[in-house]
Design a protein around this motif. Structure first.
Motif, PDB file in Angstrom:
ATOM      1  N   HIS A 111     -19.759  12.535 -18.675  1.00 17.07           N
ATOM      2  CA  HIS A 111     -20.172  13.951 -18.703  1.00 17.07           C
ATOM      3  C   HIS A 111     -21.421  14.127 -17.837  1.00 17.07           C
ATOM      4  O   HIS A 111     -22.502  14.447 -18.338  1.00 17.07           O
ATOM      5  N   PRO A 112     -21.292  13.927 -16.534  1.00 16.84           N
ATOM      6  CA  PRO A 112     -22.468  13.933 -15.666  1.00 16.84           C
ATOM      7  C   PRO A 112     -23.170  15.290 -15.562  1.00 16.84           C
ATOM      8  O   PRO A 112     -24.364  15.336 -15.224  1.00 16.84           O
ATOM      9  N   GLN A 144     -23.890  16.559 -32.620  1.00 12.41           N
ATOM     10  CA  GLN A 144     -24.860  15.964 -33.540  1.00 12.41           C
ATOM     11  C   GLN A 144     -25.948  15.274 -32.733  1.00 12.41           C
ATOM     12  O   GLN A 144     -25.668  14.536 -31.785  1.00 12.41           O
ATOM     13  N   LEU A 145     -27.201  15.554 -33.105  1.00 13.73           N
ATOM     14  CA  LEU A 145     -28.353  14.940 -32.438  1.00 13.73           C
ATOM     15  C   LEU A 145     -28.755  13.689 -33.209  1.00 13.73           C
ATOM     16  O   LEU A 145     -28.785  13.684 -34.442  1.00 13.73           O
ATOM     17  N   LEU A 182     -20.421  14.118 -29.934  1.00 10.12           N
ATOM     18  CA  LEU A 182     -19.504  15.098 -30.516  1.00 10.12           C
ATOM     19  C   LEU A 182     -18.854  14.468 -31.742  1.00 10.12           C
ATOM     20  O   LEU A 182     -18.223  13.415 -31.652  1.00 10.12           O
ATOM     21  N   GLU A 183     -19.024  15.128 -32.892  1.00  6.45           N
ATOM     22  CA  GLU A 183     -18.574  14.554 -34.155  1.00  6.45           C
ATOM     23  C   GLU A 183     -17.695  15.547 -34.920  1.00  6.45           C
ATOM     24  O   GLU A 183     -17.663  16.743 -34.602  1.00  6.45           O
ATOM     25  N   GLU A 194     -17.932   6.842 -28.155  1.00  6.51           N
ATOM     26  CA  GLU A 194     -16.944   7.282 -27.164  1.00  6.51           C
ATOM     27  C   GLU A 194     -17.131   8.749 -26.793  1.00  6.51           C
ATOM     28  O   GLU A 194     -16.677   9.189 -25.731  1.00  6.51           O
ATOM     29  N   ASP A 195     -17.779   9.498 -27.691  1.00  7.45           N
ATOM     30  CA  ASP A 195     -18.029  10.922 -27.434  1.00  7.45           C
ATOM     31  C   ASP A 195     -19.513  11.190 -27.219  1.00  7.45           C
ATOM     32  O   ASP A 195     -20.038  12.240 -27.605  1.00  7.45           O
ATOM     33  N   LEU A 196     -20.196  10.231 -26.605  1.00  4.13           N
ATOM     34  CA  LEU A 196     -21.606  10.423 -26.235  1.00  4.13           C
ATOM     35  C   LEU A 196     -21.674  11.345 -25.020  1.00  4.13           C
ATOM     36  O   LEU A 196     -20.996  11.120 -24.013  1.00  4.13           O
ATOM     37  N   TYR A 197     -22.509  12.386 -25.123  1.00  2.11           N
ATOM     38  CA  TYR A 197     -22.610  13.355 -24.027  1.00  2.11           C
ATOM     39  C   TYR A 197     -23.915  13.205 -23.252  1.00  2.11           C
ATOM     40  O   TYR A 197     -23.908  13.178 -22.017  1.00  2.11           O
TER      41      TYR A 197
END
Length: 205
Positions: A111-112, A144-145, A182-183, A194-197
């Motif tokens: 997600h650049p 989620q932070l 994203l959770e 895997e859903d780290l932005y």
């Protein structure tokens, strides 16, 4: 007595002297014609008046609807400007506070284009997150932070992407970095890598 004397005579309508019966009937007919024409004229005038009244009423209702629409637009514009002002005021307050550290969280290789910021007050431990560029989350998920301390994740709360706003999340006492994943709706106990932005290190000045 003769029969002629026993038969009653019918009274005749009195006719004005010197005027024949047809003349009287003609006058009455003309008078009736006059009233009929007058009634027709009054009916026509009433129709015209009603048409004008309904036309003016329709025009007035249209103008009122347009005015209400313009008023609603002005209110929406004002509310939008007020929201922008409130956001700018909050950001200015955060920037002016010397206890706040600003952490820039940039997108990873997946997600650049993603970008977000964290305002972390090391004195009060309050944390605010500002979304600069994150795609809208699916309806069944939330962002989620996370605070990261010695590689261990610390839940800082879930949030939704909003067009404007600096969102307050959970307080964080210690952190070396911050990240957003994203959770599922409501958040997770551990981040889904895997859903780290976005992720960013804390750089203390």
């Amino acid at each position: 007595k003769s029969l002629d004397n026993t038969i009653p005579t019918l009274p005749l309508h009195k006719v004005e002297e010197g005027i024949s019966l047809p003349k009287v009937l003609e006058r009455r007919f003309k008078r009736m014609q006059f009233f009929a024409v007058a009634a027709s004229i009054l009916l026509a005038l009433s129709g015209v008046f009603n048409w004008k009244y309904h036309t003016q009423l329709k025009k007035a209702n249209t103008q009122i609807a347009l005015l209400n629409q313009e008023q609603e637009t002005l209110v929406n514009n004002f509310n939008g400007m007020q929201a922008k002002y409130d956001v700018a005021n909050i950001e200015l307050t955060l920037l002016q506070d010397p206890n706040n550290t600003i952490i820039k969280m940039e997108g990873n290789e997946n997600h650049p284009e993603s970008l977000a910021y964290v305002y972390w007050n090391t004195s009060s431990q309050e944390v605010y997150v500002k979304i600069s560029n994150l795609p809208a989350a699916p309806t069944t998920k939330q962002y989620q932070l996370w605070g990261l301390k010695d590689g261990k994740p610390i839940d800082a709360g879930v949030f939704d992407v909003v067009e404007l706003g600096v969102l307050k999340v959970k307080n964080i006492e210690e952190a070396d970095a911050f990240a957003v994943t994203l959770e599922p709706m409501g958040g997770s106990e551990q981040p889904t890598l895997e859903d780290l932005y976005v992720i960013g290190e804390v750089k203390m000045i």
